[in-house]
Design a protein around this motif. Structure first.
Motif, mmCIF file in Angstrom:
data_model
loop_
_atom_site.group_PDB
_atom_site.id
_atom_site.type_symbol
_atom_site.label_atom_id
_atom_site.label_comp_id
_atom_site.label_asym_id
_atom_site.label_seq_id
_atom_site.Cartn_x
_atom_site.Cartn_y
_atom_site.Cartn_z
ATOM 1 N N THR A 228 0.828 -1.208 0.000
ATOM 2 C CA THR A 228 0.000 0.000 0.000
ATOM 3 C C THR A 228 0.864 1.261 0.000
ATOM 4 O O THR A 228 0.383 2.340 -0.323
ATOM 5 C CB THR A 228 -0.958 0.044 1.216
ATOM 6 N N TYR A 229 2.152 1.098 0.369
ATOM 7 C CA TYR A 229 3.082 2.229 0.298
ATOM 8 C C TYR A 229 3.903 2.194 -0.988
ATOM 9 O O TYR A 229 4.203 3.225 -1.563
ATOM 10 C CB TYR A 229 4.034 2.221 1.505
ATOM 11 N N LEU A 230 4.268 0.974 -1.398
ATOM 12 C CA LEU A 230 5.131 0.850 -2.576
ATOM 13 C C LEU A 230 4.360 1.139 -3.860
ATOM 14 O O LEU A 230 4.828 1.841 -4.740
ATOM 15 C CB LEU A 230 5.718 -0.571 -2.637
ATOM 16 N N HIS A 231 3.192 0.567 -3.957
ATOM 17 C CA HIS A 231 2.378 0.711 -5.170
ATOM 18 C C HIS A 231 1.062 1.363 -4.728
ATOM 19 O O HIS A 231 0.040 0.696 -4.599
ATOM 20 C CB HIS A 231 2.140 -0.683 -5.760
ATOM 21 N N VAL A 232 1.136 2.665 -4.491
ATOM 22 C CA VAL A 232 0.017 3.400 -3.891
ATOM 23 C C VAL A 232 -1.216 3.342 -4.799
ATOM 24 O O VAL A 232 -1.106 3.547 -6.009
ATOM 25 C CB VAL A 232 0.424 4.865 -3.640
ATOM 26 N N LYS A 233 -2.369 3.048 -4.202
ATOM 27 C CA LYS A 233 -3.595 2.985 -4.998
ATOM 28 C C LYS A 233 -4.638 3.990 -4.553
ATOM 29 O O LYS A 233 -5.668 4.144 -5.205
ATOM 30 C CB LYS A 233 -4.171 1.565 -4.938
ATOM 31 N N ASN A 234 -4.420 4.606 -3.404
ATOM 32 C CA ASN A 234 -5.312 5.692 -2.998
ATOM 33 C C ASN A 234 -4.535 6.685 -2.136
ATOM 34 O O ASN A 234 -3.390 6.425 -1.758
ATOM 35 C CB ASN A 234 -6.550 5.163 -2.272
ATOM 36 N N HIS A 235 -5.165 7.811 -1.849
ATOM 37 C CA HIS A 235 -4.465 8.869 -1.125
ATOM 38 C C HIS A 235 -4.779 8.865 0.367
ATOM 39 O O HIS A 235 -4.529 9.860 1.052
ATOM 40 C CB HIS A 235 -4.825 10.239 -1.725
ATOM 41 N N ASP A 236 -5.332 7.780 0.861
ATOM 42 C CA ASP A 236 -5.650 7.712 2.287
ATOM 43 C C ASP A 236 -4.368 7.824 3.117
ATOM 44 O O ASP A 236 -3.345 7.229 2.775
ATOM 45 C CB ASP A 236 -6.340 6.387 2.625
ATOM 46 N N LYS A 237 -4.462 8.569 4.197
ATOM 47 C CA LYS A 237 -3.287 8.732 5.059
ATOM 48 C C LYS A 237 -3.082 7.480 5.922
ATOM 49 O O LYS A 237 -1.971 7.058 6.187
ATOM 50 C CB LYS A 237 -3.465 9.954 5.969
ATOM 51 N N SER A 238 -4.200 6.897 6.382
ATOM 52 C CA SER A 238 -4.074 5.704 7.223
ATOM 53 C C SER A 238 -4.110 4.463 6.333
ATOM 54 O O SER A 238 -5.026 4.298 5.537
ATOM 55 C CB SER A 238 -5.206 5.646 8.241
ATOM 56 N N ARG A 239 -3.095 3.657 6.484
ATOM 57 C CA ARG A 239 -3.017 2.445 5.670
ATOM 58 C C ARG A 239 -2.737 1.250 6.553
ATOM 59 O O ARG A 239 -2.199 1.381 7.633
ATOM 60 C CB ARG A 239 -1.899 2.578 4.632
ATOM 61 N N PHE A 240 -3.126 0.070 6.028
ATOM 62 C CA PHE A 240 -2.873 -1.154 6.772
ATOM 63 C C PHE A 240 -1.378 -1.320 6.986
ATOM 64 O O PHE A 240 -0.582 -1.008 6.114
ATOM 65 C CB PHE A 240 -3.384 -2.364 6.004
ATOM 66 N N PHE B 53 4.606 6.032 -20.440
ATOM 67 C CA PHE B 53 4.771 6.658 -19.121
ATOM 68 C C PHE B 53 3.397 6.821 -18.468
ATOM 69 O O PHE B 53 2.359 6.688 -19.133
ATOM 70 C CB PHE B 53 5.456 8.029 -19.248
ATOM 71 N N SER B 54 3.406 7.078 -17.178
ATOM 72 C CA SER B 54 2.153 7.415 -16.483
ATOM 73 C C SER B 54 2.426 8.586 -15.552
ATOM 74 O O SER B 54 3.572 8.828 -15.162
ATOM 75 C CB SER B 54 1.617 6.214 -15.715
ATOM 76 N N ILE B 55 1.361 9.311 -15.217
ATOM 77 C CA ILE B 55 1.506 10.482 -14.345
ATOM 78 C C ILE B 55 0.540 10.349 -13.180
ATOM 79 O O ILE B 55 -0.631 10.005 -13.375
ATOM 80 C CB ILE B 55 1.184 11.787 -15.117
ATOM 81 N N GLU B 56 1.063 10.631 -11.985
ATOM 82 C CA GLU B 56 0.210 10.588 -10.795
ATOM 83 C C GLU B 56 0.446 11.840 -9.956
ATOM 84 O O GLU B 56 1.598 12.207 -9.709
ATOM 85 C CB GLU B 56 0.558 9.350 -9.951
ATOM 86 N N PHE B 57 -0.628 12.476 -9.527
ATOM 87 C CA PHE B 57 -0.494 13.543 -8.533
ATOM 88 C C PHE B 57 -0.635 12.891 -7.165
ATOM 89 O O PHE B 57 -1.599 12.174 -6.912
ATOM 90 C CB PHE B 57 -1.550 14.628 -8.743
ATOM 91 N N THR B 58 0.355 13.140 -6.300
ATOM 92 C CA THR B 58 0.370 12.412 -5.030
ATOM 93 C C THR B 58 -0.261 13.183 -3.878
ATOM 94 O O THR B 58 -0.390 12.648 -2.784
ATOM 95 C CB THR B 58 1.821 12.030 -4.643
ATOM 96 N N ASP B 59 -0.598 14.444 -4.106
ATOM 97 C CA ASP B 59 -1.189 15.220 -3.008
ATOM 98 C C ASP B 59 -2.478 15.915 -3.447
ATOM 99 O O ASP B 59 -2.780 16.011 -4.631
ATOM 100 C CB ASP B 59 -0.191 16.270 -2.491
ATOM 101 N N ASP B 197 -12.662 3.239 -4.974
ATOM 102 C CA ASP B 197 -11.879 3.759 -3.849
ATOM 103 C C ASP B 197 -10.372 3.677 -4.148
ATOM 104 O O ASP B 197 -9.553 3.964 -3.286
ATOM 105 C CB ASP B 197 -12.224 3.041 -2.540
ATOM 106 N N ARG B 198 -10.032 3.257 -5.372
ATOM 107 C CA ARG B 198 -8.626 3.234 -5.793
ATOM 108 C C ARG B 198 -8.488 4.046 -7.069
ATOM 109 O O ARG B 198 -9.352 3.973 -7.937
ATOM 110 C CB ARG B 198 -8.172 1.805 -6.072
ATOM 111 N N PHE B 199 -7.404 4.785 -7.179
ATOM 112 C CA PHE B 199 -7.280 5.579 -8.397
ATOM 113 C C PHE B 199 -6.657 4.782 -9.538
ATOM 114 O O PHE B 199 -6.660 5.225 -10.673
ATOM 115 C CB PHE B 199 -6.526 6.893 -8.149
ATOM 116 N N ARG B 200 -6.091 3.592 -9.218
ATOM 117 C CA ARG B 200 -5.555 2.752 -10.295
ATOM 118 C C ARG B 200 -5.748 1.278 -9.983
ATOM 119 O O ARG B 200 -5.985 0.921 -8.850
ATOM 120 C CB ARG B 200 -4.084 3.027 -10.546
#
Lengths: 296, 200
Positions: A228-240, B53-59, B197-200
């Motif tokens: 969940t940190y390496l291959h981030v899929k959402n912007h939630d701050k709290s992760r498992f 390539f891919s682009i992601e905004f992280t914040d 609930d996931r962006f990808r």
């Protein structure tokens, strides 16, 4: 009662000895595997694998041998452990892998390193039917390989998902904890391994950089990480805070305050710069093979 | 006493409202921003063909951008501040189209697009590609609420849908197609959407 203790000790010693002696797998080259594949003619259907197409199966084996790094676990599946494990046979013993897969296709069962694989009927029906997984859709040999491994090797994580049902590849049925992963490498590949870590608690490695450097120089190194940190899929701050993914670490360099790592997963190699804190945070297990230094 | 109860109720209502997930009419959002969104897709598809390539905004402020730059041997993942010189140097170093990437970043920020990528999918053993565009509208940014994303998929050719507008595998195979484990719905013949609930 007293006499049983030396007997147990002897049994333990012998079992370790036998494990060590089986640790030398037969090695083969890419050319040998490709040459063998060229001699093979397969019917397009099998009575054991009704949904697996022979031409896709053979093409998949050829692609895996030619490009071992291209093996893809499929999107949203829990096959990452089996895909990471495949790094070893595809890179160091492709002929054995090819022969095993062909026997499995033709006879419905096969043996690898004295382990007999007798897949369940559910798995035999499912191979070739997995869909919406990216390129795995047309890689029928990989579907069969992942399903057979998940069907054979079980652990506590699979306790409530004993039988394969449609969609089980995305569930705990296919999950692979660190103990099971190490067991698979030991039993299947015959490698002597060194492992630290667990399924819940991070390993207390003081100098992570030195440890990983040494591991890579010793042999193929697998990391059990929190994806969940390496291959981030959402912007939630709290992760498992537990591990969910396996990667093969192929290089690590220290550049100033950061680590530059190169790892394999999802059918390719990735270079990434991370902080030591980040790497420490995501690693729950490190497993490295101690026998493949002279094989490379 | 009664006044106190009213205050508590009012406070509860405010908290519940803040925690609720405000919905967005994605079809309306798409049509409102269609020119920008379609332009993003076109620029991306063209640039991707040159080099993937891919682009992601992280914040949430869309100030940090992470890029996955694929080359023959490795995929490089780097994170930058938007407009950072280091980013331009990196793009040049690996032979990516700076103009296209900068154009994409500007347009993605303007429509709250947090992720863009190319995905492969298969029909009858044939490979097809689609562009995967994830929107993170500010309407979803509430505390304590799981982040929600609207995902748009741009197909190369017209798709088939059932009577409820769900994306199907094909004309003959009237089975619902899933992409990234999600069911998609029709916006037009080539563009679909889903809420995830996931962006990808």
């Amino acid at each position: 009662m007293k006499s049983t203790f030396p007997l147990l000790l002897l049994t333990f010693f012998l079992s370790n000895l036998s494990l060590a002696s089986t640790g030398e797998p037969g090695r083969s080259t890419q050319q040998e595997a490709l040459a063998y594949l060229r001699t093979i003619r397969l019917p397009d259907s099998s009575i054991y694998w009704p949904n697996t197409r022979g031409h896709l199966f053979l093409e998949n084996l050829r692609v895996n041998v030619q490009d071992p790094l291209g093996m893809y676990q499929g999107s949203n599946t829990n096959f990452c452990g089996y895909a990471a494990l495949s790094y070893l046979p595809l890179n160091y013993d492709p002929l054995r892998y090819v022969k095993f897969m062909l026997t499995l296709y033709e006879e419905g069962q096969a043996t690898w390193n004295k382990i007999k694989f007798t897949p369940s009927p559910e798995v035999m029906l499912a191979a070739g039917t997995l869909r919406f997984k990216g390129v795995l859709d047309i890689r029928h040999a990989d579907q069969m390989w992942f399903l057979v491994l998940a069907d054979h090797f079980r652990s506590y994580l699979n306790f409530f998902h004993r039988k394969f049902h449609t969609g089980s590849e995305d569930t705990f049925w296919a999950a692979c904890n660190l103990g099971k992963f190490n067991r698979m490498i030991r039993q299947l590949m015959g490698y002597k391994i060194k492992a630290v870590g667990s399924d819940l608690i991070r390993p207390g490695i003081k100098d992570l950089y030195a440890y990983l450097q040494n591991a890579i120089q010793t042999g193929t190194t697998f990391l059990y990480v929190n994806n969940t940190y390496l291959h981030v899929k959402n912007h939630d701050k709290s992760r498992f805070s537990f591990p969910t993914h396996y990667i093969v670490l192929t290089d690590i360099q220290q550049i100033g305050d950061i680590f530059q790592i190169i790892y394999w997963d999802y059918g390719g190699r990735t270079l990434r710069q991370v902080t030591p804190e980040f790497l420490k945070k995501i690693i729950f297990g490190v497993t490295y093979c101690q026998k493949d230094t002279h094989e490379e | 006493m009664r006044n106190k109860h009213t205050h508590i109720l009012l406070l509860l209502f405010i908290v519940m409202y803040a925690c609720s997930c405000k919905t967005l009419n994605i079809t309306r959002y798409y049509h409102h921003h269609q020119s920008v969104l379609d332009s993003i897709e076109q620029v991306y598809t063209h640039a991707y063909k040159q080099k993937p390539f891919s682009i992601e905004f992280t914040d949430r402020r869309f100030d940090r951008v992470s890029m996955e730059l694929a080359t023959d041997s490795l995929t490089y993942i780097y994170e930058f501040w938007v407009g950072e010189d280091r980013m331009q140097d990196t793009l040049r170093k690996y032979g990516f189209d700076n103009f296209a990437v900068n154009n994409l970043i500007t347009n993605m920020r303007s429509v709250n697009c947090t992720w863009i990528n190319n995905l492969d999918y298969y029909t009858d053993e044939r490979k097809h590609t689609l562009t995967y565009v994830t929107l993170w509208p500010r309407a979803f940014n509430f505390p304590f609420v799981k982040k929600k994303y609207y995902i748009l998929t741009y197909f190369q050719q017209p798709q088939y849908f059932d009577s409820e507008g769900q994306l199907l595998v094909g004309r003959k195979m009237r089975r619902v197609r899933k992409i990234n484990a999600e069911v998609f719905r029709r916006i037009n013949d080539k563009v679909c959407y889903t809420l995830s609930d996931r962006f990808r």
